[in-house]
Write an enzyme that holds these catalytic residues in place. Structure first.
Site, short mmCIF file in Angstrom:
data_model
loop_
_atom_site.label_atom_id
_atom_site.label_comp_id
_atom_site.label_asym_id
_atom_site.label_seq_id
_atom_site.Cartn_x
_atom_site.Cartn_y
_atom_site.Cartn_z
N THR A 9 -5.88 -20.31 -9.65
CA THR A 9 -6.38 -19.90 -10.97
C THR A 9 -5.56 -18.69 -11.43
OG1 THR A 9 -8.17 -18.62 -9.94
CG2 THR A 9 -8.71 -20.84 -10.71
N LYS A 49 -6.65 -20.20 -2.15
CA LYS A 49 -6.48 -19.61 -3.47
C LYS A 49 -7.46 -18.46 -3.62
CE LYS A 49 -8.63 -19.96 -6.85
NZ LYS A 49 -9.81 -19.19 -7.45
N THR A 93 -13.87 -15.26 -4.91
CA THR A 93 -13.48 -16.49 -5.61
C THR A 93 -12.37 -17.06 -4.82
OG1 THR A 93 -13.96 -15.60 -7.77
CG2 THR A 93 -12.66 -17.57 -7.73
N GLU A 124 -5.39 -9.29 -8.00
CA GLU A 124 -5.11 -9.17 -9.43
C GLU A 124 -4.51 -7.81 -9.75
OE1 GLU A 124 -8.42 -12.45 -10.87
OE2 GLU A 124 -8.91 -10.33 -10.98
N ASN A 128 -8.57 -9.00 -16.12
CA ASN A 128 -10.00 -9.26 -16.13
C ASN A 128 -10.67 -9.02 -17.46
OD1 ASN A 128 -10.83 -10.27 -13.49
ND2 ASN A 128 -9.68 -8.48 -12.83
#
Lengths: 402, 402
Positions: free
Chosen positions: A153, A179, A190, A273, A397
């Protein structure tokens, strides 16, 4: 932007496993977003799932199906998490299993569904159903590399690894893909990870091994403290190599599984991230491992520590403040020592006389930064891996719906 | 950039309190950075300090001095936290008290020292000493407004408020100032707050009141989860009004103190580093207040929730995921309902049938966003106040040494 992380050139196929990636158009237009994994009959599967009370519909279905059957198929989609979707989401997850079962000639309970992506939107089962014939037609033992990209993702690098290990002179193979880049915290994030081996391992042994290994790997990473609704880690043993793993053969297998899981877990942090630094926080001298974990997590989650390291600023006061506010009873600071890389910052609660700013600056300039904290309370230790906190974390985000 | 926060035009003086602000050149060049507060003899002082194990030298000295005497002077410096400074820092804090005591004709133990700013650098006591004669010369009952600016670090707005309250027909006055914008979390943050009243309140009553009030105000705010080494909240009662507060007079005084503390605590969140939104998280229907606090804090500290609200994105899945991962035993999601402003998002664990995206978007566009979570487990409730997480938070903390 990932810190010292590259996708592998090749992955080893696992006898008894076939994979297919297709584009069902769930959210992404020009890439694959549905992965189908087929296991040969007689395979054993072990699993660990998120502990989030609001866990997603597919997690509920997986837990149920694992209790009632040995899985033959795994169906994974990216772009929609099927979480926060209520009873309609449960029906969608079950319906997708039934569709796979019809075409795969098995029971719906032999299908495990997984979803990752936006929370709170209903899963478009019809799009997945429409893509299934192509998926079944494409099933291929060589599908691992493509699979590692299909499940991405916000990931920027595909995360995958293969290992071979000799057990009593015979070779078994393990291949894993994962992932995840945000919402990463102990007890799964996640994060989806699939590890397969051709070794023959009993189901209860496989689950026990997985429980042990996850405590030292996936449960030791954190990006932002947010545990997702969907996290799942699956280990599949097809037994196709005919090599039985048990008794004296277990340690070597366990070690290989540990290395695979450690690589994948750290890869998720390296691709955290907005990450520009890979940070390991080793807490030693704790009374218990749980205590070491609490201190490591507190430092790892401190936005002030993470923004200072993003800036390559050896602002060790923030590390010290985070250790000090850890929820540990009767923490005696006069026993605590802290190192940044090889540089001693705090010695028995006092600033180290050998420290000067340039030493700390040299350590924080690196893209891999180890922090070591000795609590002087006992013999237990634990390591937590995390990344820094950058402008890009906010950007990703604030702009992405996850 | 603070959210709906302005400094007051005037503050009411408190009989028995004089203040002086001077520039000692500790870190800032063109602004005052040392504040001296003088209390008339017979004043009573109550205090609450950080629970960080690595608490700063001045916090150690304050705790000791409060046990041994009634304070006559408070000495506050901005720009240097005197934290992580070891034994040398303790000597510096004590030396600064001795300097004040000499010029103020009192015991060193009657002086309370406070520091805020960079951690890990030694306090330049000589600079403070050099500035003291000017400070003593400037002491003035009208010094509150200037004082509120002197103690600022990354604050963008001075935080201050005055109230008057009638007790049995007589007027007492309360004035408070505070600073703090980051490292804000329950149990005090890089936060200093000074509240003074001319009421006559016994010391033990004052401390009990403060303990109660802080639980409902300063311990309910969080900016980034980082508790600082230096946080201190001081309430001083000079008694100069001659109005005795006790017995039936207590509720009115407690209410005024609560309002002052609530205003100052919320002001700190409104001026949270990089804040663009003021967010209140009200958790109801909890089994205990502690449980309500845990859930409120988990949501308030979620970087994913905070970045979504920064983007005015009604990404309620992130709120749901944060509630779900709260450390609450046996959380039954089918009893949980969640509102964003007036809009019902989740009803008994299911997405609300009345919800549509535009409703949520309208709520998140506001600069004050209330989130309400009903757990369906009992009667307890608690509110947590926080702000969003913006690019500027990263910028401020990657560039400023705090």
């Amino acid at each position: 932007m990932a810190v010292n992380l590259q996708a592998p050139d090749t992955l080893l196929p696992i006898a008894g496993v076939r994979l297919a990636s297709v584009n069902a158009g769930i959210r992404y237009k020009n890439r694959n977003d549905v992965l189908l994994i087929e296991l040969e009959p007689g395979s054993h599967t072990a699993a660990v799932f998120t502990r989030n009370a609001f866990c997603a519909a597919p997690v509920h279905v997986c837990r149920h199906n694992l209790l009632h059957s040995n899985p033959r198929y795994l169906l994974i989609n990216a772009g929609n998490a099927n979480a926060g979707t209520g009873e309609q989401g449960m029906q969608a997850a079950r319906a997708s299993c039934e569709q796979v079962a019809q075409q795969g000639a098995c029971w719906a309970e032999q299908v495990l569904p997984f979803s990752t992506g936006v929370i709170g939107q209903q899963l478009p089962v019809d799009k997945i159903t429409a893509a299934l014939p192509e998926a079944f037609a494409k099933l291929d033992a060589a599908g691992w590399m493509e699979a590692s990209r299909t499940i991405m993702t916000t990931d920027t690098v595909a995360k995958a690894i293969s290992r071979q290990v000799q057990i009593f002179g015979e070779t078994i193979t393990i291949t894993g893909i994962a992932k995840g880049a945000g919402m990463i915290h102990p007890n799964m994030a996640t994060m989806l990870a699939y590890v397969a081996t051709d070794a023959l391992v009993e189901k209860t042994i496989l689950q026990d091994l997985l429980n042990e290994v996850v405590e030292e790997t996936f449960n030791c990473i954190t990006v932002d403290g947010d545990t997702s609704t969907n996290d799942s880690l699956i280990v599949m043993a097809t037994g196709s190599s005919g090599v039985y793993v048990g008794g004296d053969g277990l340690p070597a297998f366990r070690q290989a599984l540990l290395e695979i899981c450690l690589y994948l877990a750290q890869a998720i942090v390296r691709d955290g991230e907005g990450a520009t630094k890979f940070i390991s926080i080793e807490v030693q001298g704790a009374a218990t491992r749980a205590e070491a974990r609490v201190v490591g997590n507190t430092v790892a989650l401190s936005p002030l520590v993470k923004t200072a390291l993003f800036a390559s600023d050896p602002n060790w006061g923030r590390i010290l403040a985070a250790v000090g506010r850890s929820q540990v009873d009767a923490l005696d600071v006069s026993r605590i020592s802290i190192w940044l890389g090889e540089t001693l910052l705090i010695e028995n609660g006092e600033p180290a006389s050998t420290y000067y700013e340039e030493l700390g600056a040299a350590e924080t300039k690196r893209d891999e930064i180890p922090i070591r904290i000795h609590l002087g309370r006992g013999e237990a230790a634990a390591t937590t891996w995390t990344c820094d906190f950058s402008y890009d974390y906010v950007k990703i985000n604030a702009e992405y719906r996850s």
